[in-house]
Scaffold this motif. Structure first.
Motif, PDB file in Angstrom:
ATOM      1  N   LEU A 124       5.152  -1.045  -0.306  1.00  0.00           N
ATOM      2  CA  LEU A 124       4.763   0.329  -0.583  1.00  0.00           C
ATOM      3  C   LEU A 124       4.715   0.462  -2.097  1.00  0.00           C
ATOM      4  CD1 LEU A 124       4.314   3.214   0.677  1.00  0.00           C
ATOM      5  CD2 LEU A 124       6.691   3.629   0.116  1.00  0.00           C
ATOM      6  N   GLN A 125       3.523   0.725  -2.615  1.00  0.00           N
ATOM      7  CA  GLN A 125       3.372   0.854  -4.057  1.00  0.00           C
ATOM      8  C   GLN A 125       3.297   2.331  -4.404  1.00  0.00           C
ATOM      9  OE1 GLN A 125      -0.019  -1.778  -4.382  1.00  0.00           O
ATOM     10  NE2 GLN A 125       1.314  -3.337  -5.262  1.00  0.00           N
ATOM     11  N   VAL A 126       4.205   2.773  -5.246  1.00  0.00           N
ATOM     12  CA  VAL A 126       4.334   4.161  -5.630  1.00  0.00           C
ATOM     13  C   VAL A 126       3.710   4.327  -7.013  1.00  0.00           C
ATOM     14  CG1 VAL A 126       5.990   6.007  -6.071  1.00  0.00           C
ATOM     15  CG2 VAL A 126       6.480   4.292  -4.326  1.00  0.00           C
ATOM     16  N   GLY A 127       3.032   5.455  -7.217  1.00  0.00           N
ATOM     17  CA  GLY A 127       2.436   5.671  -8.519  1.00  0.00           C
ATOM     18  C   GLY A 127       1.786   7.027  -8.650  1.00  0.00           C
ATOM     19  N   VAL A 178      -2.394   4.220 -10.537  1.00  0.00           N
ATOM     20  CA  VAL A 178      -1.560   3.458 -11.465  1.00  0.00           C
ATOM     21  C   VAL A 178      -0.183   3.281 -10.818  1.00  0.00           C
ATOM     22  CG1 VAL A 178      -0.541   3.397 -13.773  1.00  0.00           C
ATOM     23  CG2 VAL A 178      -2.799   4.437 -13.425  1.00  0.00           C
ATOM     24  N   ILE A 179       0.201   2.036 -10.583  1.00  0.00           N
ATOM     25  CA  ILE A 179       1.465   1.723  -9.909  1.00  0.00           C
ATOM     26  C   ILE A 179       2.631   1.891 -10.879  1.00  0.00           C
ATOM     27  CG2 ILE A 179       2.773  -0.095  -8.756  1.00  0.00           C
ATOM     28  CD1 ILE A 179       0.038  -1.316  -7.957  1.00  0.00           C
ATOM     29  N   THR A 180       3.648   2.642 -10.435  1.00  0.00           N
ATOM     30  CA  THR A 180       4.857   2.803 -11.241  1.00  0.00           C
ATOM     31  C   THR A 180       6.051   2.059 -10.636  1.00  0.00           C
ATOM     32  OG1 THR A 180       5.367   4.884 -10.127  1.00  0.00           O
ATOM     33  CG2 THR A 180       4.146   5.019 -12.208  1.00  0.00           C
ATOM     34  N   ALA A 181       5.992   1.781  -9.321  1.00  0.00           N
ATOM     35  CA  ALA A 181       7.070   1.045  -8.650  1.00  0.00           C
ATOM     36  C   ALA A 181       6.524   0.400  -7.388  1.00  0.00           C
ATOM     37  CB  ALA A 181       8.221   1.975  -8.298  1.00  0.00           C
ATOM     38  N   SER A 182       7.145  -0.684  -7.005  1.00  0.00           N
ATOM     39  CA  SER A 182       6.767  -1.381  -5.780  1.00  0.00           C
ATOM     40  C   SER A 182       8.031  -1.551  -4.942  1.00  0.00           C
ATOM     41  CB  SER A 182       6.138  -2.728  -6.124  1.00  0.00           C
ATOM     42  OG  SER A 182       5.595  -3.330  -4.991  1.00  0.00           O
ATOM     43  N   LEU A 183       7.995  -1.066  -3.699  1.00  0.00           N
ATOM     44  CA  LEU A 183       9.171  -1.068  -2.836  1.00  0.00           C
ATOM     45  C   LEU A 183       8.858  -1.781  -1.527  1.00  0.00           C
ATOM     46  CD1 LEU A 183       9.917   2.758  -3.094  1.00  0.00           C
ATOM     47  CD2 LEU A 183      10.970   0.974  -4.466  1.00  0.00           C
ATOM     48  N   TRP A 184       9.877  -2.318  -0.899  1.00  0.00           N
ATOM     49  CA  TRP A 184       9.729  -2.853   0.444  1.00  0.00           C
ATOM     50  C   TRP A 184      10.011  -1.723   1.427  1.00  0.00           C
ATOM     51  CZ3 TRP A 184       7.449  -7.282   1.297  1.00  0.00           C
ATOM     52  CH2 TRP A 184       7.470  -8.265   0.317  1.00  0.00           C
ATOM     53  N   CYS A 185       9.228  -1.653   2.495  1.00  0.00           N
ATOM     54  CA  CYS A 185       9.419  -0.597   3.489  1.00  0.00           C
ATOM     55  C   CYS A 185       9.313  -1.188   4.886  1.00  0.00           C
ATOM     56  CB  CYS A 185       8.403   0.524   3.300  1.00  0.00           C
ATOM     57  SG  CYS A 185       6.708   0.080   3.693  1.00  0.00           S
ATOM     58  N   LYS A 221       2.092   9.900  -4.923  1.00  0.00           N
ATOM     59  CA  LYS A 221       1.067   9.070  -4.284  1.00  0.00           C
ATOM     60  C   LYS A 221       1.614   7.670  -4.023  1.00  0.00           C
ATOM     61  CE  LYS A 221      -2.476  11.973  -4.732  1.00  0.00           C
ATOM     62  NZ  LYS A 221      -1.957  13.245  -4.418  1.00  0.00           N
ATOM     63  N   CYS A 222       1.120   7.054  -2.926  1.00  0.00           N
ATOM     64  CA  CYS A 222       1.533   5.709  -2.545  1.00  0.00           C
ATOM     65  C   CYS A 222       0.341   4.928  -2.022  1.00  0.00           C
ATOM     66  CB  CYS A 222       2.571   5.749  -1.423  1.00  0.00           C
ATOM     67  SG  CYS A 222       4.082   6.612  -1.813  1.00  0.00           S
ATOM     68  N   GLN A 223       0.363   3.631  -2.262  1.00  0.00           N
ATOM     69  CA  GLN A 223      -0.594   2.745  -1.616  1.00  0.00           C
ATOM     70  C   GLN A 223       0.161   1.974  -0.553  1.00  0.00           C
ATOM     71  OE1 GLN A 223      -2.623   0.226  -4.454  1.00  0.00           O
ATOM     72  NE2 GLN A 223      -4.468   1.453  -4.279  1.00  0.00           N
ATOM     73  N   TYR A 224      -0.398   1.983   0.667  1.00  0.00           N
ATOM     74  CA  TYR A 224       0.241   1.305   1.793  1.00  0.00           C
ATOM     75  C   TYR A 224      -0.854   0.732   2.677  1.00  0.00           C
ATOM     76  CZ  TYR A 224       2.976   0.643   6.059  1.00  0.00           C
ATOM     77  OH  TYR A 224       3.570   0.106   7.170  1.00  0.00           O
ATOM     78  N   GLN A 225      -0.764  -0.532   2.971  1.00  0.00           N
ATOM     79  CA  GLN A 225      -1.734  -1.207   3.839  1.00  0.00           C
ATOM     80  C   GLN A 225      -3.172  -1.018   3.345  1.00  0.00           C
ATOM     81  OE1 GLN A 225       0.667  -3.066   5.378  1.00  0.00           O
ATOM     82  NE2 GLN A 225      -0.466  -2.909   7.268  1.00  0.00           N
ATOM     83  N   GLY A 226      -3.366  -0.984   2.040  1.00  0.00           N
ATOM     84  CA  GLY A 226      -4.700  -0.890   1.464  1.00  0.00           C
ATOM     85  C   GLY A 226      -5.278   0.510   1.376  1.00  0.00           C
ATOM     86  N   ASN A 227      -4.513   1.527   1.748  1.00  0.00           N
ATOM     87  CA  ASN A 227      -4.978   2.913   1.696  1.00  0.00           C
ATOM     88  C   ASN A 227      -4.106   3.735   0.756  1.00  0.00           C
ATOM     89  OD1 ASN A 227      -7.096   2.688   3.682  1.00  0.00           O
ATOM     90  ND2 ASN A 227      -5.497   2.618   5.230  1.00  0.00           N
ATOM     91  N   LEU A 228      -4.685   4.814   0.244  1.00  0.00           N
ATOM     92  CA  LEU A 228      -3.951   5.727  -0.632  1.00  0.00           C
ATOM     93  C   LEU A 228      -3.417   6.889   0.196  1.00  0.00           C
ATOM     94  CD1 LEU A 228      -3.157   6.367  -3.588  1.00  0.00           C
ATOM     95  CD2 LEU A 228      -5.195   7.784  -3.692  1.00  0.00           C
TER      96      LEU A 228
END
Length: 115
Positions: free
Chosen positions: A15-18, A36-43, A79-86
């Motif tokens: 899960l990319q947060v930004g 713009v990614i500010t953090a990357s987390l495992w979910c 905002k988050c990017q997950y599985q290729g979607n915003l």
């Protein structure tokens, strides 16, 4: 997925947060929204029970729920990017108990415009 069934192996998706920012193309002068990614987390993906799936409204069909380790920087509206979607976080069921194993359930709504 019950809390006691979450294992380290459950957290197998990124899960990319930004934030979204307007970026101008220096060649032709046009601008577009960029994530713009500010953090990357495992979910861990959260699967709804079949009876809960039948109760969803049409607006909720483009929502997904993921579980993350408690992170106070992830809040509603981010905002988050997950599985290729915003996605945008529309609900954060936060566990702020300061427990060793605290989890947050994030409801993510698909963003259909802007990026």
């Amino acid at each position: 997925m019950a809390l006691n069934k979450l294992t380290p192996a459950s957290f197998n998706r990124k899960l990319q947060v930004g934030t979204t920012k307007t970026v101008q193309n220096p060649i032709n002068g046009t601008s577009k929204q960029s994530f713009v990614i500010t953090a990357s987390l495992w979910c861990a993906p959260y699967t709804r029970a079949i009876n809960k799936s039948y109760q969803l409204t049409a607006e909720q069909l483009d929502e997904v729920v993921v579980v993350i380790r408690h992170n106070s920087t992830v809040k509603e509206g981010i905002k988050c990017q997950y599985q290729g979607n915003l996605y945008s976080v529309v609900n954060d069921s936060m566990d702020d108990s300061n427990s060793y194993l605290a989890y947050d359930y994030l409801t993510l709504k698909l963003v259909t415009k802007g990026v």
